[in-house]
Design a protein around this motif. Sequence first.
Motif, mmCIF file in Angstrom:
data_model
loop_
_atom_site.group_PDB
_atom_site.id
_atom_site.type_symbol
_atom_site.label_atom_id
_atom_site.label_comp_id
_atom_site.label_asym_id
_atom_site.label_seq_id
_atom_site.Cartn_x
_atom_site.Cartn_y
_atom_site.Cartn_z
ATOM 1 N N THR A 1 1.189 -0.897 0.229
ATOM 2 C CA THR A 1 -0.214 -0.072 -0.354
ATOM 3 C C THR A 1 0.970 1.222 -0.097
ATOM 4 O O THR A 1 2.178 0.821 0.725
ATOM 5 C CB THR A 1 -0.967 0.264 1.456
ATOM 6 N N ARG B 1 1.480 5.706 -0.113
ATOM 7 C CA ARG B 1 0.632 6.918 0.374
ATOM 8 C C ARG B 1 1.684 8.183 -0.362
ATOM 9 O O ARG B 1 2.762 7.407 -0.089
ATOM 10 C CB ARG B 1 0.689 6.908 1.593
ATOM 11 N N LYS C 1 2.047 13.979 -5.702
ATOM 12 C CA LYS C 1 0.960 13.132 -6.253
ATOM 13 C C LYS C 1 0.497 13.134 -7.403
ATOM 14 O O LYS C 1 -0.139 14.345 -8.069
ATOM 15 C CB LYS C 1 -0.265 12.711 -5.381
ATOM 16 N N ARG D 1 -2.209 4.461 6.498
ATOM 17 C CA ARG D 1 -3.745 4.672 6.028
ATOM 18 C C ARG D 1 -3.404 5.855 5.716
ATOM 19 O O ARG D 1 -4.196 6.773 5.240
ATOM 20 C CB ARG D 1 -4.538 4.823 7.206
ATOM 21 N N SER D 2 -2.698 7.133 5.703
ATOM 22 C CA SER D 2 -1.920 8.274 5.982
ATOM 23 C C SER D 2 -0.146 7.825 5.651
ATOM 24 O O SER D 2 0.266 7.403 6.072
ATOM 25 C CB SER D 2 -2.560 8.882 6.484
ATOM 26 N N LEU D 3 0.248 9.501 5.405
ATOM 27 C CA LEU D 3 1.903 9.158 5.487
ATOM 28 C C LEU D 3 1.990 9.464 6.606
ATOM 29 O O LEU D 3 1.591 10.140 7.192
ATOM 30 C CB LEU D 3 1.944 10.705 4.269
#
Length: 126
Positions: free
Chosen positions: A56, A58, A64, A105-107
Amino acid sequence: QVQLAESGGGSVQEGGSMRLSCTASGRIYSSYCMAWFRQAPGKEREGVAAIDRDGTTRYAATVKGRFIISKDNAANILYLQMNSLKPEDTGVYYCARTNNINTIRSLPAAAFFDNWGQGTQVTVSA
């Protein structure tokens, strides 16, 4: 102690591409969360991209769609493919690892990482 070593930095013109590599001295990539951070002169270190053990990823909002983080577990190498580079991407880029995070779930913030490379300079000219 596992050591991380970045390579692939240098100078490039705006709009160009560059690929950074981070090689570990031991087998770690299949078990840890890995990330790239950068630090521009006079600024704090900021997260760029991260990848967990399941793959996964991030990204920071500023990169991005332009940067891609990936890893080769067999070769113990972490990559950062940087495309459409901008002058504001200039800085020292560091790879980091942690065994404190299983799934992202996030950086993750820099404080979670306990193993760092020495950094490689990336300079993007206008």
